[in-house]
Design a protein around this motif. Structure first.
Motif, mmCIF file in Angstrom:
data_model
loop_
_atom_site.group_PDB
_atom_site.id
_atom_site.type_symbol
_atom_site.label_atom_id
_atom_site.label_comp_id
_atom_site.label_asym_id
_atom_site.label_seq_id
_atom_site.Cartn_x
_atom_site.Cartn_y
_atom_site.Cartn_z
ATOM 1 N N VAL A 37 0.833 -1.220 0.000
ATOM 2 C CA VAL A 37 0.000 0.000 0.000
ATOM 3 C C VAL A 37 0.868 1.272 0.000
ATOM 4 O O VAL A 37 0.649 2.156 -0.834
ATOM 5 C CB VAL A 37 -1.054 -0.029 1.139
ATOM 6 C CG1 VAL A 37 -1.786 1.300 1.239
ATOM 7 C CG2 VAL A 37 -2.048 -1.165 0.905
ATOM 8 N N GLN A 105 0.844 -3.128 15.144
ATOM 9 C CA GLN A 105 -0.086 -2.906 14.021
ATOM 10 C C GLN A 105 0.406 -3.603 12.757
ATOM 11 O O GLN A 105 -0.371 -4.227 12.029
ATOM 12 C CB GLN A 105 -0.250 -1.397 13.746
ATOM 13 C CG GLN A 105 -0.974 -0.628 14.841
ATOM 14 C CD GLN A 105 -0.049 -0.107 15.935
ATOM 15 O OE1 GLN A 105 1.006 -0.655 16.198
ATOM 16 N NE2 GLN A 105 -0.476 0.967 16.594
ATOM 17 N N ARG B 23 -9.190 3.419 -2.383
ATOM 18 C CA ARG B 23 -9.058 4.270 -1.204
ATOM 19 C C ARG B 23 -8.703 3.416 -0.005
ATOM 20 O O ARG B 23 -9.008 2.241 0.063
ATOM 21 C CB ARG B 23 -10.353 5.040 -0.975
ATOM 22 C CG ARG B 23 -10.553 6.041 -2.105
ATOM 23 C CD ARG B 23 -11.897 6.662 -2.042
ATOM 24 N NE ARG B 23 -12.005 7.614 -0.957
ATOM 25 C CZ ARG B 23 -13.086 7.761 -0.202
ATOM 26 N NH1 ARG B 23 -14.119 6.976 -0.389
ATOM 27 N NH2 ARG B 23 -13.117 8.679 0.720
ATOM 28 N N ARG B 24 -8.036 4.061 0.952
ATOM 29 C CA ARG B 24 -7.617 3.358 2.162
ATOM 30 C C ARG B 24 -8.740 3.406 3.194
ATOM 31 O O ARG B 24 -9.583 4.314 3.174
ATOM 32 C CB ARG B 24 -6.353 4.018 2.725
ATOM 33 C CG ARG B 24 -5.196 4.074 1.740
ATOM 34 C CD ARG B 24 -4.112 5.013 2.216
ATOM 35 N NE ARG B 24 -4.609 6.370 2.423
ATOM 36 C CZ ARG B 24 -3.956 7.339 3.012
ATOM 37 N NH1 ARG B 24 -2.746 7.118 3.484
ATOM 38 N NH2 ARG B 24 -4.493 8.534 3.150
ATOM 39 N N VAL B 59 -4.576 -2.041 13.939
ATOM 40 C CA VAL B 59 -3.906 -1.991 12.631
ATOM 41 C C VAL B 59 -3.748 -0.525 12.247
ATOM 42 O O VAL B 59 -4.422 0.352 12.796
ATOM 43 C CB VAL B 59 -4.705 -2.723 11.518
ATOM 44 C CG1 VAL B 59 -4.952 -4.173 11.889
ATOM 45 C CG2 VAL B 59 -6.022 -2.015 11.217
ATOM 46 N N ASN B 60 -2.855 -0.263 11.303
ATOM 47 C CA ASN B 60 -2.701 1.085 10.765
ATOM 48 C C ASN B 60 -3.695 1.250 9.615
ATOM 49 O O ASN B 60 -3.552 0.582 8.582
ATOM 50 C CB ASN B 60 -1.276 1.293 10.255
ATOM 51 C CG ASN B 60 -0.269 1.325 11.390
ATOM 52 O OD1 ASN B 60 -0.487 1.994 12.393
ATOM 53 N ND2 ASN B 60 0.831 0.618 11.231
ATOM 54 N N LEU B 63 -2.601 1.600 5.968
ATOM 55 C CA LEU B 63 -2.017 0.483 5.223
ATOM 56 C C LEU B 63 -3.082 -0.497 4.746
ATOM 57 O O LEU B 63 -2.755 -1.526 4.159
ATOM 58 C CB LEU B 63 -1.007 -0.280 6.101
ATOM 59 C CG LEU B 63 0.229 0.473 6.567
ATOM 60 C CD1 LEU B 63 1.145 -0.456 7.369
ATOM 61 C CD2 LEU B 63 0.985 1.055 5.391
ATOM 62 N N VAL B 64 -4.344 -0.197 5.045
ATOM 63 C CA VAL B 64 -5.418 -1.132 4.713
ATOM 64 C C VAL B 64 -6.236 -0.539 3.573
ATOM 65 O O VAL B 64 -6.806 0.550 3.706
ATOM 66 C CB VAL B 64 -6.328 -1.366 5.944
ATOM 67 C CG1 VAL B 64 -7.460 -2.326 5.597
ATOM 68 C CG2 VAL B 64 -5.514 -1.899 7.121
ATOM 69 N N LEU B 65 -6.296 -1.230 2.444
ATOM 70 C CA LEU B 65 -7.213 -0.787 1.393
ATOM 71 C C LEU B 65 -8.627 -1.012 1.909
ATOM 72 O O LEU B 65 -8.910 -2.063 2.494
ATOM 73 C CB LEU B 65 -7.024 -1.605 0.123
ATOM 74 C CG LEU B 65 -5.882 -1.244 -0.822
ATOM 75 C CD1 LEU B 65 -6.092 -1.971 -2.156
ATOM 76 C CD2 LEU B 65 -5.783 0.247 -1.059
ATOM 77 N N PRO B 67 -11.532 -2.012 0.814
ATOM 78 C CA PRO B 67 -12.269 -3.281 0.645
ATOM 79 C C PRO B 67 -11.700 -4.432 1.466
ATOM 80 O O PRO B 67 -12.408 -5.395 1.757
ATOM 81 C CB PRO B 67 -12.151 -3.572 -0.861
ATOM 82 C CG PRO B 67 -11.124 -2.645 -1.390
ATOM 83 C CD PRO B 67 -11.047 -1.479 -0.463
ATOM 84 N N GLU B 68 -10.437 -4.323 1.865
ATOM 85 C CA GLU B 68 -9.841 -5.389 2.670
ATOM 86 C C GLU B 68 -10.462 -5.455 4.066
ATOM 87 O O GLU B 68 -10.330 -6.450 4.765
ATOM 88 C CB GLU B 68 -8.325 -5.170 2.803
ATOM 89 C CG GLU B 68 -7.592 -5.154 1.474
ATOM 90 C CD GLU B 68 -7.475 -6.534 0.858
ATOM 91 O OE1 GLU B 68 -6.707 -7.340 1.382
ATOM 92 O OE2 GLU B 68 -8.173 -6.795 -0.136
#
Lengths: 293, 162
Positions: A37, A105, B23-24, B59-60, B63-65, B67-68
């Motif tokens: 990402v 994280q 998008r994140r 989680v950050n 760093l997560v799209l 849809p994930e």
């Protein structure tokens, strides 16, 4: 917003492999996303397609099977660090290495498969997996290949995986009870630090308390993890003691010196590795500190 | 790009909205859902300012799209207080003076919550490990650790009272 790409979320490994085989243009596989990402955002990568593995629950399992430990590529660092089999005994080095990655994280998202295919010379799981003599199972539509990790990693950030392939699983032969493992990493701070040097050690005890086999894998001192073969050979058949520890430490430092040549980091690393090596060997077998049986 | 139907639970409420899959999670939380308590710091997973809980784990969100995170139970700082009453961790941060500029605070509190939810009596080392992915540029770590310790003691007492 990230640069343009088409997002795919296959429901099975077969569908994912079909997409990789049939989609035109460039493709990237999304697992934990902790490397991908930011790379997309910086524009370092601009694939036409991103194929997410998030629905492939079968790749999140850890199994003991016919003398092998099998770890699905989507197993996260946190899961490795918490998995009961890896909390003590010979496989502890895997949990110890997983706990050294990033912060909580990142460990909750990042995966063992991502750590392998991104092939950073400082990738924290690579030395333990090298010491465990791990193999990777790489799938493509209509087939798969199993190859040793040592042959799979070809350089910094490089592996021999093809764009239409998915790393599905890592496995390694089970170790006997009389084996012990450890991992020590030197970074600039405790958390969120890239390894400067790391060492994964496995010591298998033989009859009479001698070292039947030692496997020592160094990280961040070469383009890919390397085994400290000289030290491994001189440990074999001998009884751990503080004197033997110093012989092994000197041999490991020589391996680091040979590997780094006249790189700017060489004087620092060949000295610093001594401390890392002492700590790792003593953790794997306390007799290196105290002698005795 | 075809929108992705983003269905998830955010702070206990169901959410169902079309999002661009590029998008994140951070962008969807802040821009579409107006949950601006989640901060963007470094944008590359180094600072923890955008920490949220995904199925209880920190989680950050940068760093997560988006849809994930579909199908997940997501907690942001806005979901921590109950009916306008601050969570004991939030109260402890106020009392211990663990807030300076405040930018890292939502992430710190969520990291602390994830810890206390699974380990109600953490050691100082466990607290430090739990917040080790969260940077405080004001360097207020001593008070942050103290606040988490205080919150743990309070939560233990509340548990005892029930």
């Amino acid at each position: 917003m990230l640069p343009p790409f088409d997002y795919h979320r296959p429901a099975s490994l077969a569908e994912a492999l079909f997409l990789l085989a049939s989609l035109p243009g460039t493709k990237k596989i999304l697992a934990g996303g902790t490397d991908l990402v930011p790379a997309l955002r910086r524009g370092d990568l601009s694939p036409d397609h991103v194929v997410s593995l998030s629905q492939l629950a079968g790749m999140r399992e850890i199994k003991e099977d016919k003398g092998f430990i099998r770890i699905g590529a989507l197993v996260t660092f946190s899961r490795l660090a918490e998995f009961p089999l890896f909390l003590k005994g010979p496989y502890k080095l895997l949990a110890e290495a997983a706990l050294q990655v990033g912060g909580p994280q990142v460990r909750n998202q990042g995966t063992i498969g991502g750590n392998i295919v991104n092939a950073s010379p400082a990738g924290d799981l690579l030395p333990p997996l090298t010491a465990l003599e791990a193999r990777v199972r790489v799938c493509r539509q209509g087939g798969e290949r199993v190859l040793p990790l040592a042959g799979f990693l070809t350089g910094p950030g490089r592996t021999c995986i093809h764009p239409e392939e998915i790393l599905a699983e890592v496995d390694f032969p089970a170790l006997p009870e009389r084996a012990a493992g450890s991992f020590v990493k030197l970074g600039r701070r405790n958390s969120l630090a890239i390894s400067r040097i790391s060492l994964a050690a496995i010591v298998i005890r033989g009859e009479g308390g001698i070292v039947e086999e030692a496997r020592l894998a160094l990280g961040a001192v070469a383009p890919v993890p390397i085994r400290a073969r000289k030290a491994e050979a001189l440990l074999r058949g001998r009884k751990p003691s503080p004197a033997l520890l110093e012989e092994a430490v000197a041999a490991i430092s020589e391996t680091v010196a040979d590997s780094l040549g006249d790189r700017p980091s060489a004087p620092y690393k060949r000295a610093a590795v001594r401390g890392v090596a002492r700590e790792a060997l003593i953790k794997a077998d306390p007799r290196f500190a105290s002698g005795g049986c | 790009m075809k929108p992705f139907r983003f269905r998830a639970t955010v702070n206990g409420r169901p959410v169902d909205l079309p999002v661009d899959p590029r998008r994140r999670l951070l962008d969807v939380l802040r821009e579409d859902l107006g949950l601006t308590g989640t901060k963007e710091g470094c944008g590359e997973g180094e600072c923890g300012a955008c920490t949220v809980l995904l199925d209880g784990r920190p989680v950050n969100a940068c760093l997560v799209l988006a849809p994930e995170a579909a199908g997940c139970d997501i907690t942001t700082i806005e979901g921590v207080a109950v009916e306008g009453r601050l969570h004991p961790i939030q109260e402890a941060f106020l009392e211990a003076g663990a807030v300076q500029c405040g930018y890292c605070t939502p992430g710190m509190i969520l990291a602390a919550k994830a810890l206390l939810d699974k380990d109600p009596r953490p050691t100082d080392q466990a607290i430090k490990t739990a917040v080790s992915g969260n940077l405080c540029r004001c360097t207020g770590y001593v008070k942050i650790v103290k606040a988490v310790r205080l919150a743990a003691a309070r939560l233990a007492r509340e548990e005892g009272a029930v």
